[in-house]
Design a protein around this motif. Structure first.
Motif, mmCIF file in Angstrom:
data_model
loop_
_atom_site.group_PDB
_atom_site.id
_atom_site.type_symbol
_atom_site.label_atom_id
_atom_site.label_comp_id
_atom_site.label_asym_id
_atom_site.label_seq_id
_atom_site.Cartn_x
_atom_site.Cartn_y
_atom_site.Cartn_z
ATOM 1 N N TRP A 57 45.702 -36.607 -14.996
ATOM 2 C CA TRP A 57 47.033 -36.834 -15.552
ATOM 3 C C TRP A 57 47.755 -35.519 -15.764
ATOM 4 N N GLY A 58 49.017 -35.516 -15.406
ATOM 5 C CA GLY A 58 49.873 -34.365 -15.661
ATOM 6 C C GLY A 58 50.664 -34.616 -16.924
ATOM 7 N N ASP A 59 51.912 -34.278 -16.874
ATOM 8 C CA ASP A 59 52.735 -34.437 -18.069
ATOM 9 C C ASP A 59 53.630 -35.656 -17.976
ATOM 10 N N LEU A 60 54.081 -36.096 -19.106
ATOM 11 C CA LEU A 60 55.027 -37.198 -19.226
ATOM 12 C C LEU A 60 56.344 -36.590 -19.663
ATOM 13 N N ARG A 61 57.380 -36.796 -18.863
ATOM 14 C CA ARG A 61 58.693 -36.235 -19.197
ATOM 15 C C ARG A 61 59.712 -37.343 -19.366
ATOM 16 N N TRP A 62 60.553 -37.167 -20.369
ATOM 17 C CA TRP A 62 61.647 -38.090 -20.648
ATOM 18 C C TRP A 62 62.768 -37.747 -19.683
ATOM 19 N N ILE A 63 63.167 -38.688 -18.823
ATOM 20 C CA ILE A 63 64.235 -38.429 -17.856
ATOM 21 C C ILE A 63 65.597 -38.667 -18.497
#
Length: 109
Positions: A57-63
């Motif tokens: 898993w990488g990162d979770l970004r808010w678009i």
């Protein structure tokens, strides 16, 4: 006896109200699209793909408002064995249906 009943009611009603509030929750604007639930939904969508064996898993970004991008790398089962590729998954909260949905999923070649 009547005073005791009033004291009991005065004590029980606020507690019952608190219990109802805790059970239902109090919706607020900033909690309509929590990132931790988006992360879990992203994990679920990636893990449901049969060709994916393992995920880093990488990162979770808010678009934007209720859209999240999850990035990482995945081990894909191919004819030649395992192949590690990067992926991106976008999930969004559908307010009309009150559920998360997959918007896009891409795996690098």
């Amino acid at each position: 006896m009547g005073a005791n009943i009033l004291k009991s009611v005065a004590f029980v009603v606020p507690i019952a109200g608190l219990a109802v509030l805790m059970a239902m929750g109090e919706p607020t604007e900033d909690e309509t699209c929590p990132g931790n639930i988006a992360f879990e939904k992203s994990r679920q969508l990636v893990e449901e793909r049969p060709e994916i064996v393992d995920v880093a898993w990488g990162d979770l970004r808010w678009i934007d408002d209720c859209r999240f991008l999850m990035a990482g790398s995945a081990d894909i089962n191919t004819d030649k064995g395992l192949d590690r590729r990067d992926f991106e998954l976008v999930v969004a909260f559908d307010r009309q249906l009150s559920r998360w949905r997959q918007v896009s999923f891409s795996i690098s070649q």
